[in-house]
Design an enzyme around this catalytic site. Structure first.
Site, PDB file in Angstrom:
ATOM      1  N   GLY A 166     -26.739 -57.670 -29.165  1.00 10.49           N
ATOM      2  CA  GLY A 166     -27.352 -56.549 -28.561  1.00 10.49           C
ATOM      3  C   GLY A 166     -28.232 -56.786 -27.312  1.00 10.49           C
ATOM      4  O   GLY A 166     -29.291 -56.151 -27.071  1.00 10.49           O
ATOM      5  N   ASN A 199     -15.054 -48.660 -25.367  1.00 14.11           N
ATOM      6  CA  ASN A 199     -16.040 -47.411 -25.493  1.00 14.11           C
ATOM      7  C   ASN A 199     -15.414 -46.142 -26.065  1.00 14.11           C
ATOM      8  O   ASN A 199     -15.783 -45.180 -25.723  1.00 14.11           O
ATOM      9  CB  ASN A 199     -16.842 -47.364 -24.265  1.00 14.11           C
ATOM     10  CG  ASN A 199     -17.448 -48.611 -24.202  1.00 14.11           C
ATOM     11  OD1 ASN A 199     -18.624 -49.235 -24.931  1.00 14.11           O
ATOM     12  ND2 ASN A 199     -17.241 -49.198 -22.883  1.00 14.11           N
ATOM     13  N   TYR A 226     -17.348 -56.279 -13.036  1.00 19.17           N
ATOM     14  CA  TYR A 226     -18.251 -57.414 -13.293  1.00 19.17           C
ATOM     15  C   TYR A 226     -18.334 -58.141 -11.947  1.00 19.17           C
ATOM     16  O   TYR A 226     -19.437 -59.159 -11.892  1.00 19.17           O
ATOM     17  CB  TYR A 226     -17.895 -58.348 -14.492  1.00 19.17           C
ATOM     18  CG  TYR A 226     -18.036 -57.774 -15.891  1.00 19.17           C
ATOM     19  CD1 TYR A 226     -18.284 -56.438 -16.060  1.00 19.17           C
ATOM     20  CD2 TYR A 226     -17.455 -58.612 -16.930  1.00 19.17           C
ATOM     21  CE1 TYR A 226     -18.559 -55.920 -17.355  1.00 19.17           C
ATOM     22  CE2 TYR A 226     -17.513 -57.836 -18.130  1.00 19.17           C
ATOM     23  CZ  TYR A 226     -17.917 -56.532 -18.441  1.00 19.17           C
ATOM     24  OH  TYR A 226     -17.858 -56.156 -19.711  1.00 19.17           O
ATOM     25  N   ASN A 285     -23.124 -70.994 -30.215  1.00 20.96           N
ATOM     26  CA  ASN A 285     -22.486 -69.804 -30.352  1.00 20.96           C
ATOM     27  C   ASN A 285     -21.083 -70.106 -30.821  1.00 20.96           C
ATOM     28  O   ASN A 285     -20.518 -69.380 -31.610  1.00 20.96           O
ATOM     29  CB  ASN A 285     -22.429 -68.910 -29.367  1.00 20.96           C
ATOM     30  CG  ASN A 285     -23.772 -68.410 -29.059  1.00 20.96           C
ATOM     31  OD1 ASN A 285     -24.680 -68.782 -29.660  1.00 20.96           O
ATOM     32  ND2 ASN A 285     -23.801 -67.941 -27.808  1.00 20.96           N
ATOM     33  N   LYS A 321     -22.013 -63.989 -24.630  1.00 19.59           N
ATOM     34  CA  LYS A 321     -22.223 -64.338 -23.480  1.00 19.59           C
ATOM     35  C   LYS A 321     -23.420 -65.450 -23.302  1.00 19.59           C
ATOM     36  O   LYS A 321     -24.373 -65.088 -23.978  1.00 19.59           O
ATOM     37  CB  LYS A 321     -22.455 -63.138 -22.352  1.00 19.59           C
ATOM     38  CG  LYS A 321     -22.893 -63.210 -21.140  1.00 19.59           C
ATOM     39  CD  LYS A 321     -24.463 -63.146 -20.995  1.00 19.59           C
ATOM     40  CE  LYS A 321     -24.901 -63.618 -19.716  1.00 19.59           C
ATOM     41  NZ  LYS A 321     -26.436 -63.527 -19.493  1.00 19.59           N
ATOM     42  N   ASP A 367     -13.579 -62.851 -21.303  1.00 15.03           N
ATOM     43  CA  ASP A 367     -13.521 -61.491 -21.199  1.00 15.03           C
ATOM     44  C   ASP A 367     -14.352 -61.189 -19.654  1.00 15.03           C
ATOM     45  O   ASP A 367     -15.485 -61.218 -19.813  1.00 15.03           O
ATOM     46  CB  ASP A 367     -14.281 -60.780 -22.389  1.00 15.03           C
ATOM     47  CG  ASP A 367     -14.539 -59.372 -22.401  1.00 15.03           C
ATOM     48  OD1 ASP A 367     -13.280 -58.671 -23.071  1.00 15.03           O
ATOM     49  OD2 ASP A 367     -15.408 -58.785 -21.737  1.00 15.03           O
ATOM     50  N   TRP A 410     -18.684 -56.031 -28.370  1.00 17.12           N
ATOM     51  CA  TRP A 410     -19.490 -56.207 -27.056  1.00 17.12           C
ATOM     52  C   TRP A 410     -20.733 -56.385 -27.285  1.00 17.12           C
ATOM     53  O   TRP A 410     -21.388 -55.585 -28.384  1.00 17.12           O
ATOM     54  CB  TRP A 410     -19.135 -55.415 -25.899  1.00 17.12           C
ATOM     55  CG  TRP A 410     -19.376 -53.836 -25.756  1.00 17.12           C
ATOM     56  CD1 TRP A 410     -18.451 -53.156 -25.732  1.00 17.12           C
ATOM     57  CD2 TRP A 410     -20.551 -53.181 -25.375  1.00 17.12           C
ATOM     58  NE1 TRP A 410     -19.029 -51.757 -25.404  1.00 17.12           N
ATOM     59  CE2 TRP A 410     -20.181 -52.014 -25.255  1.00 17.12           C
ATOM     60  CE3 TRP A 410     -21.989 -53.872 -25.288  1.00 17.12           C
ATOM     61  CZ2 TRP A 410     -21.286 -50.948 -25.270  1.00 17.12           C
ATOM     62  CZ3 TRP A 410     -22.846 -52.848 -24.922  1.00 17.12           C
ATOM     63  CH2 TRP A 410     -22.643 -51.544 -25.071  1.00 17.12           C
TER      64      TRP A 410
HETATM   65  P1  NAP Z   1     -24.889 -60.558 -25.775  1.00 20.92           P
HETATM   66  O1  NAP Z   1     -23.673 -61.200 -25.914  1.00 20.92           O
HETATM   67  O2  NAP Z   1     -25.121 -59.427 -27.070  1.00 20.92           O
HETATM   68  O3  NAP Z   1     -26.342 -60.973 -25.316  1.00 20.92           O
HETATM   69  C1  NAP Z   1     -26.250 -61.937 -24.060  1.00 20.92           C
HETATM   70  C2  NAP Z   1     -27.710 -62.239 -24.167  1.00 20.92           C
HETATM   71  O4  NAP Z   1     -28.007 -63.075 -25.188  1.00 20.92           O
HETATM   72  C3  NAP Z   1     -27.989 -63.186 -22.863  1.00 20.92           C
HETATM   73  O5  NAP Z   1     -29.226 -62.753 -22.409  1.00 20.92           O
HETATM   74  C4  NAP Z   1     -27.951 -64.458 -23.366  1.00 20.92           C
HETATM   75  O6  NAP Z   1     -28.888 -65.285 -22.773  1.00 20.92           O
HETATM   76  C5  NAP Z   1     -28.476 -64.455 -24.957  1.00 20.92           C
HETATM   77  N1  NAP Z   1     -28.038 -65.419 -25.863  1.00 20.92           N
HETATM   78  C6  NAP Z   1     -26.773 -65.849 -26.004  1.00 20.92           C
HETATM   79  N2  NAP Z   1     -26.578 -66.796 -26.817  1.00 20.92           N
HETATM   80  C7  NAP Z   1     -27.771 -67.023 -27.397  1.00 20.92           C
HETATM   81  C8  NAP Z   1     -28.410 -67.752 -28.157  1.00 20.92           C
HETATM   82  N3  NAP Z   1     -27.528 -68.678 -29.141  1.00 20.92           N
HETATM   83  N4  NAP Z   1     -29.565 -67.630 -28.566  1.00 20.92           N
HETATM   84  C9  NAP Z   1     -30.475 -66.857 -27.637  1.00 20.92           C
HETATM   85  N5  NAP Z   1     -30.109 -66.217 -26.798  1.00 20.92           N
HETATM   86  C10 NAP Z   1     -28.732 -66.131 -26.637  1.00 20.92           C
HETATM   87  O7  NAP Z   1     -24.545 -59.337 -24.443  1.00 20.92           O
HETATM   88  P2  NAP Z   1     -23.623 -58.720 -23.360  1.00 20.92           P
HETATM   89  O8  NAP Z   1     -23.496 -59.925 -22.503  1.00 20.92           O
HETATM   90  O9  NAP Z   1     -24.025 -57.500 -23.025  1.00 20.92           O
HETATM   91  O10 NAP Z   1     -22.018 -58.700 -24.291  1.00 20.92           O
HETATM   92  C11 NAP Z   1     -21.221 -59.943 -24.449  1.00 20.92           C
HETATM   93  C12 NAP Z   1     -20.035 -59.465 -23.502  1.00 20.92           C
HETATM   94  O11 NAP Z   1     -19.398 -58.328 -24.246  1.00 20.92           O
HETATM   95  C13 NAP Z   1     -20.400 -59.294 -22.070  1.00 20.92           C
HETATM   96  O12 NAP Z   1     -20.607 -60.484 -21.475  1.00 20.92           O
HETATM   97  C14 NAP Z   1     -19.204 -58.592 -21.790  1.00 20.92           C
HETATM   98  O13 NAP Z   1     -17.965 -59.484 -21.594  1.00 20.92           O
HETATM   99  C15 NAP Z   1     -18.752 -57.693 -22.955  1.00 20.92           C
HETATM  100  N6  NAP Z   1     -19.595 -56.381 -22.600  1.00 20.92           N
HETATM  101  C16 NAP Z   1     -18.329 -55.306 -22.647  1.00 20.92           C
HETATM  102  C17 NAP Z   1     -18.910 -54.196 -22.403  1.00 20.92           C
HETATM  103  C18 NAP Z   1     -18.055 -53.091 -22.319  1.00 20.92           C
HETATM  104  O14 NAP Z   1     -18.565 -51.732 -21.826  1.00 20.92           O
HETATM  105  N7  NAP Z   1     -16.649 -52.871 -22.640  1.00 20.92           N
HETATM  106  C19 NAP Z   1     -20.223 -53.811 -22.544  1.00 20.92           C
HETATM  107  C20 NAP Z   1     -21.250 -54.918 -22.437  1.00 20.92           C
HETATM  108  C21 NAP Z   1     -20.738 -56.214 -22.614  1.00 20.92           C
HETATM  109  P3  NAP Z   1     -28.551 -66.453 -21.658  1.00 20.92           P
HETATM  110  O15 NAP Z   1     -27.315 -65.986 -21.090  1.00 20.92           O
HETATM  111  O16 NAP Z   1     -29.853 -66.661 -20.891  1.00 20.92           O
HETATM  112  O17 NAP Z   1     -28.047 -67.748 -22.636  1.00 20.92           O
END
Ligand code: NAP
Length: 277
Positions: free
Chosen positions: A177, A126, A39, A228, A218, A34, A173
Site C-alpha cells: 500500500g 484495475n 511509467y 523482499n 517495488k 513489471d 499492485w
Molecule cells: P508498494 O510496492 O506497495 O510500495 C513501495 C514502497 O514501499 C516504496 O516507497 C518503497 O520504498 C517501500 N518499500 C519497499 N520494500 C520495503 C521494505 N522491505 N521495507 C520498507 N519499505 C519498503 O507500491 P507500488 O510501487 O505502488 O506498487 C508495486 C508495483 O505495482 C509498482 O511498482 C507497479 O509495477 C505496480 N503498480 C501497478 C498499478 C496499476 O495500476 N496496475 C498501480 C500501482 C503500482 P523504497 O523504494 O524507497 O525502498
C-alpha cells in the site's frame, strides 16, 4: 505458461535510476519485471534487459497500455513501440492499464498480437469484478491476468473468487500500500513478523504467496530488494493467515475506480501525459 510469483515493479522509479534498479533486482534474483507505458521507463528497463547477461527467455516482462493508446490500431502500434523501447521481439504479458475509454478495441489488438506470437499472455488491470466478467465473456480470449491493488488493508477476497472462477490470475499492485495507513508499523503484522524473525514487508509478501497471488514489490534500495526476495524460507500458519485476514477494510488506499470522480482524474492524467509517452 509460467509466471514468477514475485515480481519487481518499477512504478515511480525515475528514468535516471531505473536501469540500475532493474539490474540490481535481477542480480538479487528477480526474473519478473513489471513496467507500463505510463511509467516513462520502458527504455531503461530495456537497457537493463540487454545488459543483465541473462537470456531473454529467463526473464518475464510485463508492460501496460496507457488509456490514451486505446483503440485497435493505436494499441497495436503502441505495443510495437514498447517492444522497440525495451529492445525485445516479444513481451511476456501485456495488460490494459485501466478500464476506461475504448478498452474493447484495445483488447482486440492484444488478442491479435497474442495470436501472432508477439505477446505470450494478455490481461487487464484495475478491472472490477463486473468489468472483468464483461471482458472475459464477450471476447475470443479471456484475460489471463487482472492486476489490482491488493494488500492487507484491501484484500480483494471477492474479486479473487471471481477471478478464480474465470481462470484469471490475480496480481497484486501496491502489496505494501506504498506504506499508507502505517502499514509498515501495523502491530498485528509486527507481532507475526517478530514471531517468524522476519520483517513486516516479508510477512505481507509471504501472505500473498500463500493466497496464490502474484506480487509486485517495488524498491529502489538493494537491501530492501533482497529482504523482499527472502520469503521462500518460512511459512505463515493458519492462525497468522486469519489474523491478517482480520485487517481487511475492503477499501482502496488510493481511489475507487468505480466513481465518476476517478474517471475525471484519469481524463486529467491523460491530458498531463500527452506527448510524453
Ligand atoms: P508498494 O510496492 O506497495 O510500495 C513501495 C514502497 O514501499 C516504496 O516507497 C518503497 O520504498 C517501500 N518499500 C519497499 N520494500 C520495503 C521494505 N522491505 N521495507 C520498507 N519499505 C519498503 O507500491 P507500488 O510501487 O505502488 O506498487 C508495486 C508495483 O505495482 C509498482 O511498482 C507497479 O509495477 C505496480 N503498480 C501497478 C498499478 C496499476 O495500476 N496496475 C498501480 C500501482 C503500482 P523504497 O523504494 O524507497 O525502498
Amino acid at each position: 505458461m509460467k509466471i514468477p510469483k514475485l515480481g519487481f515493479g518499477v512504478f515511480q522509479i525515475t528514468k535516471e535510476e531505473c536501469e540500475k534498479c532493474v539490474l540490481e533486482a535481477i542480480s538479487v534474483g528477480y526474473r519478473h519485471i513489471d513496467t507500463a507505458q505510463s511509467y516513462f521507463n520502458e527504455e531503461e528497463v530495456g537497457n537493463a534487459i540487454s545488459k543483465c547477461g541473462l537470456k531473454r527467455e529467463e526473464l518475464f516482462i510485463t508492460t501496460k497500455v496507457w488509456i490514451d493508446n486505446y483503440g485497435y490500431e493505436k494499441t497495436k502500434q503502441s505495443i510495437l513501440q514498447s517492444m522497440r523501447k525495451m529492445k525485445v521481439d516479444y513481451i511476456d504479458l501485456v495488460l490494459l492499464h485501466q478500464p476506461f475509454s475504448d478498452y474493447y478495441g484495445a483488447y482486440h489488438a492484444l488478442e491479435d498480437l497474442y495470436e501472432a506470437g508477439k505477446i505470450r499472455a494478455i490481461g487487464v488491470s484495475n478491472f472490477s469484478p463486473d468489468r472483468l466478467a464483461d471482458i472475459a465473456s464477450f471476447n475470443k480470449i479471456a484475460p489471463h491476468v487482472n492486476q489490482v491493488e491488493t494488500n492487507p488493508f484491501n484484500q480483494q477476497v471477492k474479486a479473487q473468487e471471481n477471478m478464480i472462477k474465470r481462470s484469471v490470475q490475480i496480481e497484486a499492485w501496491a502489496p505494501f500500500g506504498e506504506g499508507k495507513s502505517n502499514m509498515f508499523q501495523n502491530p498485528v503484522l509486527k507481532e507475526i513478523a517478530d514471531k517468524h524473525d522476519k520483517s513486516i514487508a516479508q510477512v505481507i509478501l509471504r501472505w500473498l504467496m500463500q493466497r496464490d497471488i502474484v506480487a509486485l514489490a517495488k524498491s529502489t534500495h538493494i537491501e530492501r530488494m533482497k529482504e523482499n526476495f527472502e520469503i521462500f524460507d518460512f511459512q505463515l500458519s493458519d492462525e497468522d493467515m486469519c489474523k491478517v485476514a482480520m485487517l481487511d477494510t475492503n477499501t482502496s488506499l488510493f481511489f475507487n475506480h468505480q466513481t465518476p470522480e476517478t474517471v475525471d482524474m484519469f481524463v486529467n492524467m491523460i491530458e498531463e501525459r500527452k506527448g510524453k509517452i
